[in-house]
Design a protein around this motif. Structure first.
Motif, PDB file in Angstrom:
ATOM      1  N   ASP A 197       0.806  -1.222   0.000  1.00 49.88           N
ATOM      2  CA  ASP A 197       0.000   0.000   0.000  1.00 49.88           C
ATOM      3  C   ASP A 197       0.840   1.273   0.000  1.00 49.88           C
ATOM      4  O   ASP A 197       0.364   2.337   0.347  1.00 49.88           O
ATOM      5  CB  ASP A 197      -0.924   0.017   1.225  1.00 49.88           C
ATOM      6  N   VAL A 198       2.117   1.186  -0.401  1.00 53.20           N
ATOM      7  CA  VAL A 198       2.957   2.370  -0.358  1.00 53.20           C
ATOM      8  C   VAL A 198       2.476   3.392  -1.383  1.00 53.20           C
ATOM      9  O   VAL A 198       2.095   3.057  -2.495  1.00 53.20           O
ATOM     10  CB  VAL A 198       4.434   2.007  -0.606  1.00 53.20           C
ATOM     11  N   ALA A 199       2.469   4.647  -0.972  1.00 49.45           N
ATOM     12  CA  ALA A 199       2.036   5.721  -1.859  1.00 49.45           C
ATOM     13  C   ALA A 199       3.183   6.153  -2.773  1.00 49.45           C
ATOM     14  O   ALA A 199       4.359   6.008  -2.428  1.00 49.45           O
ATOM     15  CB  ALA A 199       1.545   6.913  -1.043  1.00 49.45           C
ATOM     16  N   VAL A 200       2.831   6.669  -3.921  1.00 52.97           N
ATOM     17  CA  VAL A 200       3.842   7.248  -4.801  1.00 52.97           C
ATOM     18  C   VAL A 200       4.475   8.441  -4.089  1.00 52.97           C
ATOM     19  O   VAL A 200       3.796   9.231  -3.432  1.00 52.97           O
ATOM     20  CB  VAL A 200       3.211   7.686  -6.139  1.00 52.97           C
ATOM     21  N   THR A 201       5.785   8.573  -4.187  1.00 52.63           N
ATOM     22  CA  THR A 201       6.496   9.656  -3.518  1.00 52.63           C
ATOM     23  C   THR A 201       5.996  11.006  -4.024  1.00 52.63           C
ATOM     24  O   THR A 201       5.864  11.211  -5.230  1.00 52.63           O
ATOM     25  CB  THR A 201       8.010   9.530  -3.775  1.00 52.63           C
ATOM     26  N   PRO A 202       5.704  11.942  -3.112  1.00 52.10           N
ATOM     27  CA  PRO A 202       5.195  13.249  -3.538  1.00 52.10           C
ATOM     28  C   PRO A 202       6.220  14.026  -4.352  1.00 52.10           C
ATOM     29  O   PRO A 202       7.412  13.750  -4.323  1.00 52.10           O
ATOM     30  CB  PRO A 202       4.875  13.958  -2.211  1.00 52.10           C
ATOM     31  N   SER A 203       5.729  15.023  -5.081  1.00 54.11           N
ATOM     32  CA  SER A 203       6.603  15.843  -5.907  1.00 54.11           C
ATOM     33  C   SER A 203       7.640  16.560  -5.055  1.00 54.11           C
ATOM     34  O   SER A 203       7.397  16.903  -3.890  1.00 54.11           O
ATOM     35  CB  SER A 203       5.776  16.872  -6.680  1.00 54.11           C
ATOM     36  N   ARG A 204       8.788  16.801  -5.645  1.00 52.98           N
ATOM     37  CA  ARG A 204       9.888  17.446  -4.951  1.00 52.98           C
ATOM     38  C   ARG A 204       9.639  18.950  -4.864  1.00 52.98           C
ATOM     39  O   ARG A 204       9.219  19.590  -5.817  1.00 52.98           O
ATOM     40  CB  ARG A 204      11.201  17.175  -5.682  1.00 52.98           C
TER      41      ARG A 204
ATOM     42  N   MET B 213      13.012   5.434   4.141  1.00 51.43           N
ATOM     43  CA  MET B 213      11.606   5.826   4.146  1.00 51.43           C
ATOM     44  C   MET B 213      11.435   7.342   4.086  1.00 51.43           C
ATOM     45  O   MET B 213      10.407   7.833   3.628  1.00 51.43           O
ATOM     46  CB  MET B 213      10.898   5.266   5.385  1.00 51.43           C
ATOM     47  N   SER B 214      12.444   8.100   4.515  1.00 51.65           N
ATOM     48  CA  SER B 214      12.361   9.553   4.385  1.00 51.65           C
ATOM     49  C   SER B 214      12.344   9.958   2.914  1.00 51.65           C
ATOM     50  O   SER B 214      11.735  10.973   2.553  1.00 51.65           O
ATOM     51  CB  SER B 214      13.526  10.230   5.128  1.00 51.65           C
ATOM     52  N   VAL B 215      12.995   9.170   2.054  1.00 52.35           N
ATOM     53  CA  VAL B 215      12.942   9.434   0.615  1.00 52.35           C
ATOM     54  C   VAL B 215      11.576   9.034   0.067  1.00 52.35           C
ATOM     55  O   VAL B 215      10.964   9.760  -0.724  1.00 52.35           O
ATOM     56  CB  VAL B 215      14.068   8.690  -0.125  1.00 52.35           C
ATOM     57  N   VAL B 216      11.075   7.888   0.498  1.00 52.18           N
ATOM     58  CA  VAL B 216       9.744   7.440   0.078  1.00 52.18           C
ATOM     59  C   VAL B 216       8.683   8.472   0.435  1.00 52.18           C
ATOM     60  O   VAL B 216       7.793   8.778  -0.369  1.00 52.18           O
ATOM     61  CB  VAL B 216       9.403   6.085   0.731  1.00 52.18           C
ATOM     62  N   ARG B 217       8.800   9.058   1.601  1.00 51.32           N
ATOM     63  CA  ARG B 217       7.809  10.030   2.080  1.00 51.32           C
ATOM     64  C   ARG B 217       7.995  11.422   1.489  1.00 51.32           C
ATOM     65  O   ARG B 217       7.132  12.279   1.653  1.00 51.32           O
ATOM     66  CB  ARG B 217       7.878  10.118   3.603  1.00 51.32           C
ATOM     67  N   GLY B 218       9.125  11.658   0.832  1.00 51.39           N
ATOM     68  CA  GLY B 218       9.393  12.978   0.272  1.00 51.39           C
ATOM     69  C   GLY B 218      10.039  13.942   1.234  1.00 51.39           C
ATOM     70  O   GLY B 218      10.171  15.136   0.929  1.00 51.39           O
ATOM     71  N   ASP B 219      10.475  13.455   2.397  1.00 48.97           N
ATOM     72  CA  ASP B 219      11.138  14.330   3.370  1.00 48.97           C
ATOM     73  C   ASP B 219      12.583  14.608   2.974  1.00 48.97           C
ATOM     74  O   ASP B 219      13.160  15.621   3.382  1.00 48.97           O
ATOM     75  CB  ASP B 219      11.106  13.697   4.763  1.00 48.97           C
ATOM     76  N   THR B 220      13.201  13.686   2.252  1.00 42.44           N
ATOM     77  CA  THR B 220      14.525  13.886   1.674  1.00 42.44           C
ATOM     78  C   THR B 220      14.481  13.442   0.212  1.00 42.44           C
ATOM     79  O   THR B 220      13.482  12.847  -0.235  1.00 42.44           O
ATOM     80  CB  THR B 220      15.616  13.091   2.421  1.00 42.44           C
ATOM     81  N   ASP B 221      15.555  13.717  -0.501  1.00 46.51           N
ATOM     82  CA  ASP B 221      15.594  13.378  -1.921  1.00 46.51           C
ATOM     83  C   ASP B 221      16.407  12.125  -2.213  1.00 46.51           C
ATOM     84  O   ASP B 221      16.230  11.502  -3.265  1.00 46.51           O
ATOM     85  CB  ASP B 221      16.196  14.542  -2.714  1.00 46.51           C
TER      86      ASP B 221
END
Length: 249
Positions: free
Chosen positions: A126-133, A173-181
């Motif tokens: 159920d992982v979401a697509v990573t949000p836009s940068r 997971m910080s990359v998956v969540r969009g918190d880092t690149d």
């Protein structure tokens, strides 16, 4: 109905995380004792549950003896019962994780990373697509305790920001969540450090590879897997090119 491997990975990672929260809440004489108890109890829990749910599968665990049967098995669960023991032992920190991944016929087939202190589990089901940068400098997830010189040099070359945090799973997971690149690691790891995070990152559409761009291989005779790149796909070429000019030291 038998749960899918994706569901099993997510369920076991979540349940092991709930157990670890209970362990963490106990009184221990030292932080070392808390770490030891967490590692041991989560490992035993996951082995017992896998034996019940997937009795024909092999297991490779950070906390267990390496059984060579895995090298002739079609299905191998690769687990890190407690990723980030230092952060687990510091009661005010949330950046530790549980990794559960399935390797099947040469590829990662399912995986989950539980973040128990956040009451969250990211998985291949159920992982979401990573949000836009967002605009601004590239952000690189890095170890809070021992950032490798390679990443510091890379950040300087790219004008990137370093974002310090705990476990390997949390950084990926910080990359998956969009918190880092990107999460760039060159300081030495093992298969259990990255198998589940890589499975989840791939499901989210991220780039995953070795630092030289070669594929990540799992269930090898030697489980040492020293380096790793998890990043937004649009940044992969730029990072891989820059990494060619940065030497580990």
């Amino acid at each position: 109905m038998t749960p899918s491997d994706h569901q099993t990975a997510a369920q076991l990672a979540t349940e092991a995380g709930e157990l670890l929260l209970q362990v963490r809440a106990r009184d221990f004489p030292t932080t070392t004792a808390r770490k030891t108890a967490g590692d041991a109890e989560a490992h035993r829990f996951l082995l017992d549950r896998l034996a019940a749910l997937r009795p024909d599968d092999a297991v490779l665990s950070e906390e267990g003896a390496d059984d060579p049967i895995r090298l002739v098995s079609d299905r191998v669960w690769i687990i890190d019962p407690l990723d980030g023991t230092r952060e687990f032992s510091e009661l005010d920190r949330a950046d530790w994780a549980v990794h559960v991944a399935l390797w099947e016929h040469g590829e990662l087939a399912a995986g989950a990373v539980a973040l128990p202190a956040e009451r969250a589990t990211l998985s291949t089901i159920d992982v979401a697509v990573t949000p836009s940068r967002s605009d601004g400098p590239m952000r690189l997830a890095v170890s809070r305790s021992r950032p490798p010189a390679l990443v510091t040099d890379l950040a300087g070359q790219l004008g990137a920001e370093l974002v310090a945090m705990g476990s390997a799973g949390v950084k990926a997971m910080s990359v998956v969540r969009g918190d880092t690149d990107a999460y760039v690691h060159g300081g030495g790891q093992y298969e259990w450090d990255s198998a589940a995070p890589v499975a989840v990152a791939r499901a989210a559409g991220l780039h995953t590879s070795r630092l030289d761009g070669s594929p990540l291989r799992y269930n090898r005779p030697d489980p040492y897997l020293p380096d790793l790149l998890v990043c937004r796909p649009e940044l992969a070429d730029r990072l891989l090119t820059a990494l060619q000019t940065v030497s580990p030291r």
